[in-house]
Write a protein that holds these residues in place. Structure first.
Motif, PDB file in Angstrom:
ATOM      1  N   SER A 169       0.815  -1.213   0.000  1.00 38.84           N
ATOM      2  CA  SER A 169       0.000   0.000   0.000  1.00 38.84           C
ATOM      3  C   SER A 169       0.851   1.266   0.000  1.00 38.84           C
ATOM      4  N   ALA A 170       2.083   1.171   0.458  1.00 43.85           N
ATOM      5  CA  ALA A 170       2.953   2.349   0.530  1.00 43.85           C
ATOM      6  C   ALA A 170       3.266   2.917  -0.849  1.00 43.85           C
ATOM      7  N   THR A 171       3.311   2.050  -1.873  1.00 45.11           N
ATOM      8  CA  THR A 171       3.684   2.515  -3.217  1.00 45.11           C
ATOM      9  C   THR A 171       2.658   2.135  -4.281  1.00 45.11           C
ATOM     10  N   LYS A 172       1.520   1.618  -3.880  1.00 47.52           N
ATOM     11  CA  LYS A 172       0.542   1.110  -4.836  1.00 47.52           C
ATOM     12  C   LYS A 172      -0.196   2.266  -5.528  1.00 47.52           C
ATOM     13  N   PRO A 173      -0.082   2.388  -6.837  1.00 44.06           N
ATOM     14  CA  PRO A 173      -0.793   3.464  -7.538  1.00 44.06           C
ATOM     15  C   PRO A 173      -2.306   3.304  -7.407  1.00 44.06           C
ATOM     16  N   PRO A 174      -3.060   4.400  -7.419  1.00 46.49           N
ATOM     17  CA  PRO A 174      -4.521   4.300  -7.315  1.00 46.49           C
ATOM     18  C   PRO A 174      -5.145   3.502  -8.457  1.00 46.49           C
ATOM     19  N   GLU A 175      -4.505   3.516  -9.625  1.00 47.39           N
ATOM     20  CA  GLU A 175      -5.024   2.722 -10.745  1.00 47.39           C
ATOM     21  C   GLU A 175      -4.978   1.230 -10.417  1.00 47.39           C
ATOM     22  N   LEU A 176      -3.897   0.798  -9.785  1.00 50.63           N
ATOM     23  CA  LEU A 176      -3.773  -0.606  -9.399  1.00 50.63           C
ATOM     24  C   LEU A 176      -4.751  -0.945  -8.283  1.00 50.63           C
ATOM     25  N   GLN A 177      -4.956  -0.030  -7.361  1.00 52.55           N
ATOM     26  CA  GLN A 177      -5.932  -0.257  -6.300  1.00 52.55           C
ATOM     27  C   GLN A 177      -7.314  -0.478  -6.885  1.00 52.55           C
ATOM     28  N   ALA A 178      -7.668   0.292  -7.910  1.00 60.80           N
ATOM     29  CA  ALA A 178      -8.981   0.142  -8.552  1.00 60.80           C
ATOM     30  C   ALA A 178      -9.084  -1.182  -9.296  1.00 60.80           C
ATOM     31  N   LEU A 179      -7.999  -1.596  -9.934  1.00 64.07           N
ATOM     32  CA  LEU A 179      -8.013  -2.856 -10.680  1.00 64.07           C
ATOM     33  C   LEU A 179      -8.041  -4.062  -9.745  1.00 64.07           C
ATOM     34  N   SER A 180      -7.454  -3.913  -8.556  1.00 61.18           N
ATOM     35  CA  SER A 180      -7.420  -5.031  -7.609  1.00 61.18           C
ATOM     36  C   SER A 180      -8.824  -5.409  -7.161  1.00 61.18           C
ATOM     37  N   GLY A 181      -9.640  -4.419  -6.902  1.00 69.37           N
ATOM     38  CA  GLY A 181     -11.065  -4.643  -6.697  1.00 69.37           C
ATOM     39  C   GLY A 181     -11.448  -5.439  -5.478  1.00 69.37           C
ATOM     40  N   SER A 182     -11.611  -6.736  -5.630  1.00 70.77           N
ATOM     41  CA  SER A 182     -12.278  -7.580  -4.644  1.00 70.77           C
ATOM     42  C   SER A 182     -11.488  -7.721  -3.351  1.00 70.77           C
ATOM     43  N   THR A 183     -12.186  -8.192  -2.306  1.00 67.46           N
ATOM     44  CA  THR A 183     -11.573  -8.412  -0.995  1.00 67.46           C
ATOM     45  C   THR A 183     -10.525  -9.516  -1.080  1.00 67.46           C
ATOM     46  N   PRO A 184      -9.348  -9.324  -0.509  1.00 60.44           N
ATOM     47  CA  PRO A 184      -8.318 -10.366  -0.564  1.00 60.44           C
ATOM     48  C   PRO A 184      -8.784 -11.661   0.103  1.00 60.44           C
ATOM     49  N   ILE A 185      -8.313 -12.763  -0.422  1.00 57.06           N
ATOM     50  CA  ILE A 185      -8.581 -14.050   0.213  1.00 57.06           C
ATOM     51  C   ILE A 185      -7.518 -14.287   1.284  1.00 57.06           C
ATOM     52  N   THR A 186      -7.702 -15.321   2.090  1.00 63.29           N
ATOM     53  CA  THR A 186      -6.767 -15.573   3.179  1.00 63.29           C
ATOM     54  C   THR A 186      -5.622 -16.483   2.722  1.00 63.29           C
ATOM     55  N   ALA A 187      -4.516 -16.379   3.437  1.00 61.57           N
ATOM     56  CA  ALA A 187      -3.381 -17.252   3.154  1.00 61.57           C
ATOM     57  C   ALA A 187      -3.753 -18.715   3.373  1.00 61.57           C
ATOM     58  N   GLU A 188      -4.618 -18.967   4.350  1.00 59.80           N
ATOM     59  CA  GLU A 188      -5.047 -20.340   4.622  1.00 59.80           C
ATOM     60  C   GLU A 188      -5.837 -20.928   3.451  1.00 59.80           C
ATOM     61  N   GLN A 189      -6.656 -20.102   2.795  1.00 61.96           N
ATOM     62  CA  GLN A 189      -7.392 -20.571   1.616  1.00 61.96           C
ATOM     63  C   GLN A 189      -6.426 -20.983   0.510  1.00 61.96           C
ATOM     64  N   VAL A 190      -5.399 -20.172   0.302  1.00 61.50           N
ATOM     65  CA  VAL A 190      -4.416 -20.493  -0.739  1.00 61.50           C
ATOM     66  C   VAL A 190      -3.673 -21.775  -0.379  1.00 61.50           C
ATOM     67  N   ALA A 191      -3.253 -21.901   0.872  1.00 53.76           N
ATOM     68  CA  ALA A 191      -2.513 -23.091   1.301  1.00 53.76           C
ATOM     69  C   ALA A 191      -3.341 -24.351   1.116  1.00 53.76           C
ATOM     70  N   HIS A 192      -4.610 -24.285   1.483  1.00 57.78           N
ATOM     71  CA  HIS A 192      -5.493 -25.443   1.353  1.00 57.78           C
ATOM     72  C   HIS A 192      -5.631 -25.840  -0.115  1.00 57.78           C
ATOM     73  N   ALA A 193      -5.928 -24.870  -0.979  1.00 52.29           N
ATOM     74  CA  ALA A 193      -6.085 -25.172  -2.402  1.00 52.29           C
ATOM     75  C   ALA A 193      -4.783 -25.686  -3.002  1.00 52.29           C
ATOM     76  N   LEU A 194      -3.668 -25.112  -2.576  1.00 52.61           N
ATOM     77  CA  LEU A 194      -2.351 -25.521  -3.072  1.00 52.61           C
ATOM     78  C   LEU A 194      -2.059 -26.977  -2.735  1.00 52.61           C
ATOM     79  N   LEU A 195      -2.230 -27.331  -1.470  1.00 56.80           N
ATOM     80  CA  LEU A 195      -1.890 -28.688  -1.056  1.00 56.80           C
ATOM     81  C   LEU A 195      -2.834 -29.728  -1.646  1.00 56.80           C
ATOM     82  N   VAL A 196      -4.093 -29.370  -1.808  1.00 51.02           N
ATOM     83  CA  VAL A 196      -5.042 -30.290  -2.452  1.00 51.02           C
ATOM     84  C   VAL A 196      -4.691 -30.453  -3.920  1.00 51.02           C
TER      85      VAL A 196
END
Length: 295
Positions: A218-245
């Motif tokens: 967030s310290a250097t993130k341009p507002p254009e990128l913030q707008a493109l990012s859009g949705s709420t971030p998912i959790t690290a645990e969700q990524v880990a679960h999907a990764l290991l499966v």
């Protein structure tokens, strides 16, 4: 065996792998780079819970110190080794220590990575070099160092964290997106070359993930990128679960959220429509900035 719950609040409950994935990871020696924080830490905890022996390779910082203290207190199947993944010699030495502690390496999960968003002209040559050194060569070094072990094993696996920014490169990710695109390409080449040897290769393409790294952006993130990012971030645990499966199944790729999968589909089958939406979003943000006298 006790499992680590570093970074997990008392009222949270860890995700549990399905039986087939648990059987796959149980007893395996898994090397996790960047395993002391963020996605890597979530992978470490979930792999330990599935019965794996885990060797974490990460920078010598406060996060690694916390993990090391937790390992000494509660686990005899977790080895923690300090190394900079961009340094080939340090990675090789770290994997030698991992072998001494946990035996032959059965799987590599490369989670170490950096992201420093900014306008292209504001990024330095050192920024571009560092992104490739950590994100691309950091994965390459650990894979090459572990490959002899993986060739000798049964149903060995390689899993690497790339990014949705490798599927849809974004404004403000001039250093990050190319490095993650290179990771994605490397994984596809390795998938083809190593499949005849019984080694599966999985690339993971997460959207924004709620980690300390994302907060630091967030310290250097341009507002254009913030707008493109859009949705709420998912959790690290969700990524880990999907990764290991996904890695246990031998999937070629894993996209750990339904909206990211939808975006990936649109990027592949309707690239012009996606490009128009991206350009419209950027133009809208820039009109607002100019309207406020910021341009």
């Amino acid at each position: 065996m006790s499992t680590l719950t570093i970074g997990m609040s008392a009222d949270e409950r860890p995700l549990v792998l399905p039986a087939a994935a648990t059987r796959y990871w149980a007893g395996r020696h898994v090397v996790v780079t960047g395993g002391s924080s963020g996605i890597g830490l979530a992978v470490t905890e979930l792999a330990l819970a599935a019965g794996a022996r885990v060797s974490v390779v990460a920078l010598a910082d406060a996060a690694l110190e916390r993990l090391s203290a937790g390992a000494q207190a509660s686990s005899d199947v977790l080895t923690v080794v300090a190394a900079d993944v961009s340094n080939q010699q340090e990675v090789a030495a770290a994997l030698d220590r991992a072998r001494v502690a946990n035996g032959r390496i059965d799987a590599v999960i490369a989670c170490a990575g950096i992201a420093k968003p900014n306008y292209f002209e504001s990024l330095t040559d050192a920024d571009f070099t560092r992104h490739m050194a950590v994100n691309y060569f950091g994965a390459l070094h650990v894979i090459r160092a572990a490959l002899p072990d993986l060739r000798d094993g049964e149903r060995a696996s390689i899993t690497v964290i790339s990014s949705m920014a490798a599927v849809l490169p974004c404004f403000g990710y001039g250093a990050y997106s190319p490095s993650k695109f290179a990771v994605r390409a490397l994984c596809e080449v390795l998938r083809q070359e190593l499949k005849p040897h019984g080694i599966t290769v999985t690339v993971v393409l997460p959207p924004d993930v709620d980690t300390p790294q994302l907060a630091a952006e967030s310290a250097t993130k341009p507002p254009e990128l913030q707008a493109l990012s859009g949705s709420t971030p998912i959790t690290a645990e969700q990524v880990a679960h999907a990764l290991l499966v996904g890695a246990a199944r031998g999937d070629a790729s894993v996209i750990p959220s339904w909206n990211a999968r939808l975006l990936s589909w649109f990027a592949g089958f309707a690239p012009r429509l996606v490009a128009r939406f991206v350009d419209w979003t950027i133009a809208r943000v820039q009109r607002r900035r100019h309207g406020r006298g910021e341009g």
